[in-house]
Scaffold this motif. Structure first.
Motif, PDB file in Angstrom:
ATOM      1  N   LYS A 437       8.159   0.553  21.135  1.00  0.00           N
ATOM      2  CA  LYS A 437       9.077  -0.467  20.832  1.00  0.00           C
ATOM      3  C   LYS A 437       9.745  -0.264  20.249  1.00  0.00           C
ATOM      4  N   VAL A 438       9.958   1.349  19.805  1.00  0.00           N
ATOM      5  CA  VAL A 438      11.780   0.984  18.649  1.00  0.00           C
ATOM      6  C   VAL A 438      11.750   2.215  19.479  1.00  0.00           C
ATOM      7  N   CYS A 439      13.049   2.148  19.797  1.00  0.00           N
ATOM      8  CA  CYS A 439      13.732   4.088  19.639  1.00  0.00           C
ATOM      9  C   CYS A 439      15.344   3.739  18.947  1.00  0.00           C
ATOM     10  N   LEU A 440      15.138   5.200  17.964  1.00  0.00           N
ATOM     11  CA  LEU A 440      16.023   5.751  17.979  1.00  0.00           C
ATOM     12  C   LEU A 440      16.813   6.991  17.994  1.00  0.00           C
ATOM     13  N   CYS A 441      18.393   6.804  17.996  1.00  0.00           N
ATOM     14  CA  CYS A 441      19.648   7.430  18.269  1.00  0.00           C
ATOM     15  C   CYS A 441      20.631   7.295  18.005  1.00  0.00           C
ATOM     16  N   ASP A 442      21.390   8.351  17.789  1.00  0.00           N
ATOM     17  CA  ASP A 442      22.674   8.191  17.101  1.00  0.00           C
ATOM     18  C   ASP A 442      23.357   7.608  18.015  1.00  0.00           C
ATOM     19  N   PRO A 443      24.793   6.595  17.803  1.00  0.00           N
ATOM     20  CA  PRO A 443      25.480   5.941  18.241  1.00  0.00           C
ATOM     21  C   PRO A 443      26.637   6.726  20.256  1.00  0.00           C
ATOM     22  N   ALA A 444      26.762   8.025  19.902  1.00  0.00           N
ATOM     23  CA  ALA A 444      26.537   9.107  21.091  1.00  0.00           C
ATOM     24  C   ALA A 444      25.632   8.966  21.849  1.00  0.00           C
ATOM     25  N   SER A 445      24.199   9.074  21.539  1.00  0.00           N
ATOM     26  CA  SER A 445      23.018   9.007  22.528  1.00  0.00           C
ATOM     27  C   SER A 445      22.592   8.014  23.104  1.00  0.00           C
ATOM     28  N   ARG A 446      22.713   7.135  21.799  1.00  0.00           N
ATOM     29  CA  ARG A 446      22.266   5.830  22.374  1.00  0.00           C
ATOM     30  C   ARG A 446      23.277   5.077  23.507  1.00  0.00           C
ATOM     31  N   SER A 447      24.718   5.400  23.847  1.00  0.00           N
ATOM     32  CA  SER A 447      25.366   4.810  25.329  1.00  0.00           C
ATOM     33  C   SER A 447      24.680   5.618  25.827  1.00  0.00           C
ATOM     34  N   LEU A 448      24.174   6.846  26.191  1.00  0.00           N
ATOM     35  CA  LEU A 448      23.443   7.843  27.301  1.00  0.00           C
ATOM     36  C   LEU A 448      22.902   6.609  27.282  1.00  0.00           C
ATOM     37  N   VAL A 449      21.819   6.565  26.735  1.00  0.00           N
ATOM     38  CA  VAL A 449      20.545   6.360  27.292  1.00  0.00           C
ATOM     39  C   VAL A 449      20.117   4.301  27.521  1.00  0.00           C
ATOM     40  N   GLN A 450      21.735   3.600  27.338  1.00  0.00           N
ATOM     41  CA  GLN A 450      21.756   2.648  27.331  1.00  0.00           C
ATOM     42  C   GLN A 450      22.563   2.618  28.690  1.00  0.00           C
ATOM     43  N   ASN A 451      23.554   3.834  29.544  1.00  0.00           N
ATOM     44  CA  ASN A 451      23.755   3.735  30.183  1.00  0.00           C
ATOM     45  C   ASN A 451      25.466   2.938  29.861  1.00  0.00           C
ATOM     46  N   LEU A 452      25.390   2.294  28.587  1.00  0.00           N
ATOM     47  CA  LEU A 452      26.938   1.720  28.897  1.00  0.00           C
ATOM     48  C   LEU A 452      27.926   2.931  28.464  1.00  0.00           C
ATOM     49  N   GLN A 453      29.178   1.750  27.917  1.00  0.00           N
ATOM     50  CA  GLN A 453      30.717   2.499  27.482  1.00  0.00           C
ATOM     51  C   GLN A 453      30.548   3.253  26.219  1.00  0.00           C
ATOM     52  N   SER A 454      31.289   4.228  25.807  1.00  0.00           N
ATOM     53  CA  SER A 454      31.462   5.050  24.970  1.00  0.00           C
ATOM     54  C   SER A 454      31.858   4.313  23.694  1.00  0.00           C
ATOM     55  N   PHE A 455      32.068   3.082  23.910  1.00  0.00           N
ATOM     56  CA  PHE A 455      32.803   2.441  23.042  1.00  0.00           C
ATOM     57  C   PHE A 455      32.858   0.757  23.380  1.00  0.00           C
ATOM     58  N   GLY A 456      32.092   0.479  21.809  1.00  0.00           N
ATOM     59  CA  GLY A 456      31.952  -0.998  21.883  1.00  0.00           C
ATOM     60  C   GLY A 456      30.629  -0.991  21.398  1.00  0.00           C
TER      61      GLY A 456
END
Length: 912
Positions: A437-456
């Motif tokens: 249910k819950v995923c914990l990441c630092d901001p850089a890793s969150r962009s990586l696992v969500q496959n998003l741009q590194s900004f925004g």
């Protein structure tokens, strides 16, 4: 004809023996005065050919399926080899860029035997094509793939189809498998020896063996160091025969029961796509030829421990604690009180919080990326003690996200639909389904696992804007105050959640059943607040380039803060003691948290200008609410408003260039608390113990992944056994186990119970104590009482002043139902009870004699005009009062500054 300067066979055998004993190359070279490269050649030759004899120039001895040295091949053999191979460390999803490398590196080619229907990848003969010649003593391959794989260390085990299983402790050595230690037999694998090491001793053989194993695992002792330790301790066997084993054979008798179930999952060396446990002949994506043996040798794999196995063992042990959260009607607290959790709750199921960011190894180019999980249905303290390690990737850089998450997603699909069966403590069989249910990441890793741009921002789709900073530009995220009121910023952001801006491609997390990739990826306050906003602002205050700014703090301020911090004695719940601000580059997340929430409100009162101090207090007071044990919706709204005001005022006070992404994430903390409970319920601090243990188990060997995996689970087994083996042990044995493991599993008491530490001493009550006792305790007390220095009540450590002077801790300040007080003494009174056996009755009541702390009534102080509810200025008194354990509300922290005493209500740092 002998070669020139040939080393005698006897010395070669000595080199091998020292290597088997655990000595390193450098140690052997220094001991025998032989060049390091020569030592490496001899050991390398022995590993490959099991001989130390000088090999003939015309040929070399071979055995079935050896791993030959890289060599040039004839044209006839080269015709069987496809030349489009790249170096393993340079694989990429772009096939064209991969093929541009002119060097041909270690290409495996299977020799297919059509007559044998059972022929598999493990039986293939492998040849290699390389770009340059190398002999058997070459260390290029060894250095390129150091510390990544266990296959080359255990080459003989590769014949076994199950060689990827980690069935034995990583500290044991194959070379000692045949050695039999007669002293290892009496030691039961479960440490259940009730026999004392000698007559009249309080130490059992099981407890002694457990402490020995814990010491070896914690300090990552090599075989040689462990043997030397046993040789040193063997002196005890002369005095007390049979109290300790004589060899490392006992380590083989105590492997982790989970290690045998570990799996090795492979990925393609060219395109990094997921292959699985058993590879085919070719990669389905890039058509790269594959060999399981070569993939293992070149470390193109990661370790996986199935969740079902770990959950079955954990639930069997802690099933009685499921659902026993600390909750209060109408208040938010743990994760089970969040609206997202309650809205999707299913009977007979458990939910997981998983953390999937990596951390680099010190003094190394390698990093560790684990997937760690906790069970949300367990109370917070039990979640931290029962962290599940599912996946472990070790190597340079970052893992390929699609391959990394494939086993995790696949298993959760199975556990979500089919569930698994387990047996509780009563013997009843149960079926339980599992969902993440819950995923914990630092901001850089969150962009990586969500496959998003590194900004925004993935929560409100704030793109940010580029502004000048220094000699370049930085992206900032100011609060949009021009179009809407601050109170409606969060609600306005929700209306834009249908937009899919910044998405680079599909994320593996969208395949997780019942997982919301936006709301489920919560902002973690450890990263955005403790390691983000707080260090950024402290650096701004002491930046010499900003000396012209009104918020700048001078070197004299720095000296005063260093002196004040060194004099502080925090309670045990805080974690590491305070260090100087001058050493802030070495501070951990818990030290930044303690500085911001406990020390800074008072220490910065006279340092920062009043406008900036009020601004800082907006942040601190909001975090105190979000980290309190319970919070109402009104308190949550106040915290959200304070955080929005704090972020909105950053551009005008500190400049627009300092409105960072971490500042922006503060505006989403309150909404995350509404969805998944207060911030402490979903924090990366719960995983800090497991993460630090992974780093602790790394020792830079060739089998790093399997070694870390095996040692972690062996260490966890030792911790779990400690609560049983040391249950009746002495306080000294428990203190030693706790100091080695930092685990209070044998020290903490159960809820609604009290436990003293130490034997105590007898004394009589004073007249003042008798008068205070009569106000809370019925009846006339006569006779002596037992005085103690420490008491554990509801897993909360309370001690008298000066008890923890050596560790600079103060656990004597408490909040009672009638106010604040400082504990002076702890006594145990004999209860008047109705026990049938009066002689063996142990019924007693613990009473705390305290001196009251009264609130300061004057409003002249600068801080009092803007004081928050969590910070109270008090004055000391000599009025003595008696407090029972039932009247204790919480622990507090007292801090004194310029003859002013403040009491800070403790936020939830460690939920017991």
């Amino acid at each position: 004809m002998p070669r020139r300067n040939e080393i005698p066979v006897g010395i070669r055998l000595r080199i091998v023996e020292m290597h088997q004993a655990g000595k390193g190359y450098k140690s052997i070279s220094k001991s025998l005065d032989i060049h390091l490269s020569t030592v490496r050649q001899i050991i390398h030759k022995w590993k490959r050919f099991k001989t130390v004899a000088t090999l003939p120039r015309s040929g070399r001895p071979v055995k079935n399926n050896p791993i030959p040295a890289p060599r040039k091949l004839s044209k006839k053999i080269k015709s069987r080899i496809i030349p489009d191979v790249v170096k393993p460390e340079s694989f990429s999803s772009d096939a064209e860029s991969s093929n541009k490398d002119p060097s041909v590196y270690c290409r495996p080619v299977p020799t297919v035997q059509a007559e044998d229907p059972d022929n598999e990848m493990d039986d293939y003969n492998i040849v290699y094509e390389v770009g340059e010649e190398a002999d058997s003593s070459s260390t290029d391959v060894e250095e390129d793939f150091m510390a990544n794989h266990f296959f080359q260390e255990q080459i003989d085990d590769a014949e076994d189809p199950g060689h990827e299983r980690l069935g034995r402790c990583a500290l044991s050595s194959d070379d000692e498998a045949s050695e039999e230690d007669p002293m290892a037999q009496p030691f039961d694998p479960d440490f259940n020896q009730e026999k004392k090491i000698y007559s009249g001793s309080t130490v059992t053989a099981g407890a002694l063996l457990l402490l020995l194993l814990t010491f070896i695992l914690k300090h990552k002792l090599s075989n040689a160091a462990a043997k030397d330790l046993l040789d040193l301790l063997d002196l005890l066997n002369l005095v007390v025969p049979g109290c300790l084993p004589k060899s490392l054979q006992f380590l083989k008798n105590h492997p982790s029961q989970h290690c045998a179930e570990a799996e090795t999952h492979l990925y393609c060396p060219k395109c990094a796509s997921y292959i699985g446990v058993e590879p085919g002949n070719r990669c389905e994506v890039c058509q790269q030829r594959l060999s399981k043996r070569c993939l293992l040798e070149k470390a193109h794999y990661f370790m996986v421990m199935p969740l079902e196995i770990q959950l079955r063992n954990i639930l069997t042990r802690v099933h009685s604690k499921l659902g026993k959260h600390f909750v209060r009607d109408g208040c938010l607290s743990d994760v089970v009180t969040g609206k997202e959790y309650k809205g999707d709750r299913q009977a007979g199921s458990i939910t997981l919080t998983f953390k999937c960011d990596g951390f680099p190894l010190l003094d190394s180019k390698f990093s560790i990326w684990p997937i760690l999980c906790t069970i949300n249905e367990l109370p917070y303290a039990e979640r931290g003690r029962n962290v599940l390690l599912h996946t472990l990737w070790f190597g340079r850089g970052r893992p390929h996200v699609q391959s990394f998450f494939t086993p995790f997603v696949y298993e959760l699909h199975k556990l979500s639909s089919e569930g698994f069966r387990w047996t509780d403590g009563t013997g009843s069989e149960r079926r339980t389904t599992v969902a993440a249910k819950v995923c914990l990441c630092d901001p850089a890793s969150r962009s990586l696992v969500q496959n998003l741009q590194s900004f925004g921002c993935s929560f409100c789709y704030h793109k940010g804007e580029l502004v000048p900073k220094g000699q370049g530009f930085t992206r900032v995220y100011p609060v949009p105050t021009d179009r809407c009121d601050l109170r409606h910023v969060a609600e306005t952001a929700k209306s834009f959640q249908h937009r899919q801006t910044g998405v680079k491609g599909p994320s593996p997390l969208v395949l997780l059943p019942s997982f919301d990739i936006v709301k489920g990826s919560v902002p973690d306050y450890m990263h955005c607040f403790c390691l983000g906003v707080v260090p950024d602002f402290v650096d701004l205050w002491f930046d010499s380039d900003l000396a012209h700014k009104p918020f700048h703090l001078t070197p004299q301020h720095l000296t005063d803060l260093d002196k004040a911090l060194c004099a502080i004695q925090p309670p045990s719940e805080v974690g590491p003691g305070p260090r100087r601000v001058s050493d802030r580059k070495l501070w951990t997340a818990s030290e930044w948290r303690a500085f911001a929430l406990l020390y800074s409100p008072v220490l910065l009162e006279d340092a920062l200008p009043i406008l900036y101090h009020i601004h800082w207090m907006l942040l601190v007071s909001a975090l105190h609410i979000l980290l309190s044990p319970f919070a109402t919706q009104e308190q949550l709204s106040y915290a959200e408003s304070s955080l929005l005001q704090f972020v909105a005022q950053v551009p005008s006070l500190y400049g627009l260039e300092n409105c960072s992404f971490n500042c922006h994430l503060l505006t989403h903390l309150a909404e995350s608390a509404r969805d998944w409970g207060l911030l402490w319920a979903n924090s990366a601090f719960a995983f800090e113990g497991a993460s630090s243990r992974l780093l602790q188990m790394y020792s830079a060997s060739k089998s790093a992944s399997s070694q870390i995996f095996s040692r972690v689970f062996s260490y966890e087994d030792a911790l779990r056994r400690g609560s049983l083996v040391l249950q009746g042990a002495s306080a000294e044995m428990k203190d030693l186990f706790r100091s080695m493991t930092s685990c209070d599993v044998v020290m903490r008491s159960s809820v609604d119970s009290e436990q003293t530490l130490g034997s105590g001493s007898q004394r009589f009550l004073t007249a003042a104590e008798v008068a205070a006792l009569q106000k809370v305790h019925r009846g006339q007390h006569q006779g002596s009482v037992t005085q103690h220095k420490c008491l554990v009540h509801n897993n909360m450590l309370i001690s008298t002043p000066g008890h923890s002077a050596t560790t600079k801790r103060n656990d004597s300040v408490i909040e009672t139902s009638s106010g604040f007080a400082v504990v002076q003494s702890i006594v145990a009174l004999k209860d008047v009870c109705s026990c049938e056996e009066k002689l063996g009755c142990s019924c007693k009541t613990f009473v705390l004699f305290c001196k009251k702390l009264f609130p300061w009534r004057s409003h002249g102080a600068q801080l009092d005009a803007n004081i928050a509810e969590f910070l109270v200025r008090v004055r000391r008194s000599d009025e003595l009062c008696a407090v029972t354990c039932g009247d204790v509300v919480a622990k507090c922290f007292a801090i004194e500054r310029e003859r002013r005493v403040y009491v800070v209500k403790m936020p939830v740092f460690e939920m017991h």
